[in-house]
Design a protein around this motif. Structure first.
Motif, PDB file in Angstrom:
ATOM      1  N   HIS A  95       0.857  -1.195   0.000  1.00 48.90           N
ATOM      2  CA  HIS A  95       0.000   0.000   0.000  1.00 48.90           C
ATOM      3  C   HIS A  95       0.887   1.237   0.000  1.00 48.90           C
ATOM      4  N   GLU A 322      -8.102   2.993  -3.201  1.00 48.76           N
ATOM      5  CA  GLU A 322      -8.561   2.698  -1.876  1.00 48.76           C
ATOM      6  C   GLU A 322      -9.772   3.515  -1.481  1.00 48.76           C
ATOM      7  N   TYR A 329     -15.735   7.003   2.900  1.00 49.39           N
ATOM      8  CA  TYR A 329     -14.300   7.260   3.083  1.00 49.39           C
ATOM      9  C   TYR A 329     -14.104   8.105   4.334  1.00 49.39           C
ATOM     10  N   HIS A 359      -9.944   1.842   2.202  1.00 50.48           N
ATOM     11  CA  HIS A 359      -9.286   2.540   3.307  1.00 50.48           C
ATOM     12  C   HIS A 359     -10.250   2.592   4.500  1.00 50.48           C
ATOM     13  N   HIS A 391      -5.062  -0.160   6.364  1.00 49.04           N
ATOM     14  CA  HIS A 391      -4.886   0.563   7.649  1.00 49.04           C
ATOM     15  C   HIS A 391      -5.464  -0.249   8.813  1.00 49.04           C
ATOM     16  N   ASP A 453       2.318   3.250   3.097  1.00 47.63           N
ATOM     17  CA  ASP A 453       1.412   4.357   2.788  1.00 47.63           C
ATOM     18  C   ASP A 453       2.185   5.610   2.374  1.00 47.63           C
TER      19      ASP A 453
HETATM   20 ZN    ZN Z   1      -5.603   5.129   2.996  1.00 41.40          ZN
END
Ligand code: ZN
Length: 566
Positions: A95, A322, A329, A359, A391, A453
């Motif tokens: 990711h 994502e 989100y 995400h 995450h 990330d």
């Molecule tokens: Zn993210």
């Protein structure tokens, strides 16, 4: 894995007895490259450590003892003497916003890994010296005050002193940016109204503006998008340079989840390098919803000419995420309409056998996402589609059990390395002790991929992330995660290789060093298995190979590098 076309050809009886095999019947009888006298961590099912390897036509042709592998050498074979060094499968970040980070890499100043503010500002001063008049000096992220000896952010006067005449911009995560007076002037920013609906120009106790701008993710993203964007040539150069930087750190693959503001034109530099056969990192990428309200319509349009899996071993389309849908989100309380919209998109993706990654931050609300996954799964099974949640650092065992049952993977990053103290303050020491619950996930059997990330919110350095996976300490040295959630060195390495390859549906092609798999590997500067923990974060690659091609080489191996074909 067993390779159906692997055959023993032209190999001595003793070598055959050892299970040496050449790939490709009737073809290459000698190896292209041979690695000798090393400690090759294969990550095969028995965790074998081998001494030598032969590579032929981009794949691993044989593994064994140095003397036996040498029998596969021909006149043109290149021989790398490892001199006892450790070799690992090429690392894969599951990711990382690599495509976006690469676009501006050639025009940004990098504060990643700097141990003091003084050193970081020195990098800006150095960049100012070589920049052309009027060029911006941009630090896009990847740093935190916690990594600095001074434990604080720069002031405007410090930044201006380092930047000289150049406009300069420094971003901290997605919540704050600092600009010099020249930068404010260039962007015509004078009041709060000039920085979006939720931006604020910070003031000191005397009401004087400090040069800092605070705001939410959307505000800071919008601010960043007003900076001059690199030219196409700069984007190509940046992508080339960034991928080489990843190779320097043993990375051979990335799973890219798109990102805010990533329009189709932002993929053109990547596509150019792919067409030129100049990519040195394998990329699989997903489409990120850019426009609220038209998510499904946009996916439908984009994927008419881009079916799931389109591409090749270097570059491949890997589904959606994502941000699958804006309504869910970073939203712990999605409305019924938000959930209905997400369901419709997820069902559409499942029916097309498409991968989907989402995400999500908080375990307390992730059940709403899992409810939708389960509903879709009942109607159109998603097991095998490599759906994923990214995450979720506070994942509970119950959540991980539900993910496991659905065949949903967990893309886990070292966010706590940078942000652990804040997490601890918000959620308490007990929660921080198990964030993220790596051992629990292994015990439950959910697929875990490791990553960072990077680069706006974190460093892309996988060895920094591996060290943090092992010791649970933040960049400031605070011990947060408990030993009960600490994986072994091999388990951590498996997450960064095979675990990450899973998200690309590639774990049978790469992620471990076994005969028939792609020859993606790195020769390390230190022994990852035995080096003192504090040294793990400082490991680099001395030689990185992608598909049998040496894409990076340094120190004793510098002469081995093959310049990328243009
Ligand atoms: Zn993210």
């Amino acid at each position: 894995m067993t390779n159906p076309i692997a055959r023993v050809i032209g190999v001595s009886a003793s070598a055959a007895a050892l299970g040496l095999a050449m790939v490709g019947p009737g073809r290459a009888q000698t190896a292209d490259i041979i690695l000798l006298h090393g400690r090759i961590l294969t990550l095969d099912e028995r965790s074998s450590v081998r001494e030598a390897m032969a590579v032929s036509e981009g794949r691993i042709a044989a593994l064994g003892r140095s003397t036996e592998i040498m029998e596969l050498a021909g006149r043109k074979t290149r021989v790398v003497d490892l001199r006892g060094r450790t070799v690992i499968p090429g690392l894969i970040d599951s990711h990382i916003h690599a495509i976006r980070a690469a676009l501006s890499y050639s025009v940004e100043v990098n504060w990643i890994g700097s141990s003091s503010l003084e050193e970081a500002l020195g990098r800006t001063r150095e960049a100012a010296r070589t920049a052309k008049p009027g060029d911006w000096l941009i630090v896009a992220g990847g740093w935190t005050p916690e990594q600095f000896r001074e434990k604080r952010r720069p002031t405007q006067s410090e930044l201006a002193a380092a930047a000289g005449e150049h406009p300069a911009y420094v971003q901290l995560f997605y919540g704050w940016a600092l600009m010099t007076p020249a930068a404010f002037k260039a962007l015509n920013i004078a009041t709060d109204a000039d920085v979006g609906p939720r931006g604020r120009l910070e003031e000191d106790a005397d009401g004087k503006k400090t040069g800092g701008i605070s705001g939410d993710t959307a505000t800071i993203t919008a601010l960043f998008s007003r900076l001059p964007s690199p030219s196409f040539e700069q984007r190509v150069a940046g992508t080339r340079a960034f991928f080489r930087e990843l190779n320097r750190l043993a990375l051979t693959g990335v799973v890219d989840p798109g990102g805010f503001g990533m329009a189709p034109r932002d993929y053109q530099a990547l596509f150019k390098l792919w067409q030129d056969k100049a990519l040195t990192v394998r990329v699989v990428y997903t489409v990120f919803a850019q426009k609220r309200g038209s998510e499904l319509e946009d996916y439908r349009n984009l994927t008419q000419l881009l079916p799931m899996g389109m591409g090749d071993e270097m570059l491949r389309f890997n589904g959606i995420g994502e941000n699958v849908a804006w309504g869910m989100y970073n939203n712990d309380n999605p409305s019924e309409a938000d959930k209905a919209q997400f369901y419709e998109i997820a069902k559409w993706a499942a029916e097309r056998r498409m991968s989907l990654n989402m995400h999500w931050h908080n375990d307390r609300s992730v059940g709403q996402l899992l409810d939708i996954f389960e509903r879709v799964d009942r109607e159109s099974p998603i097991k095998g589609l490599r759906w994923a949640i990214a995450h979720l650092n506070d994942a509970s065992a119950a959540t991980l059990e539900r993910m496991k049952a659905l065949g949903v993977g967990w893309a886990m990053q070292d966010a706590m390395y940078f942000d652990g103290e804040r997490f601890q303050k918000e959620k308490g020491a007990e929660a921080a002790r198990r964030a993220p619950p790596l051992k629990t996930a292994l015990r439950i059997g959910v697929n875990v991929g490791a990553g960072t990330d990077a680069h706006r919110v974190a460093s892309y350095n996988p060895f920094v992330a591996l060290r943090w996976m092992l010791d649970g300490k933040t960049v400031a040295g605070t011990l947060l995660r408990g030993p009960e959630e600490a994986p072994t060195r091999e388990e951590a390495l498996r997450m960064y290789t095979l675990g990450s390859a899973w998200f690309a549906r590639d774990e049978d092609k790469r992620g471990s060093l076994v005969v028939g798999k792609l020859a993606d590997l790195a020769v390390l500067s230190k022994d990852y298995m035995k080096a003192p923990l504090e040294d793990v974060g400082r490991i680099e690659s001395l030689l990185t190979m992608v598909g049998g091609k040496i894409v990076y080489a340094a120190g004793p191996y510098a002469g081995f590098e093959e310049s990328a074909r243009r």
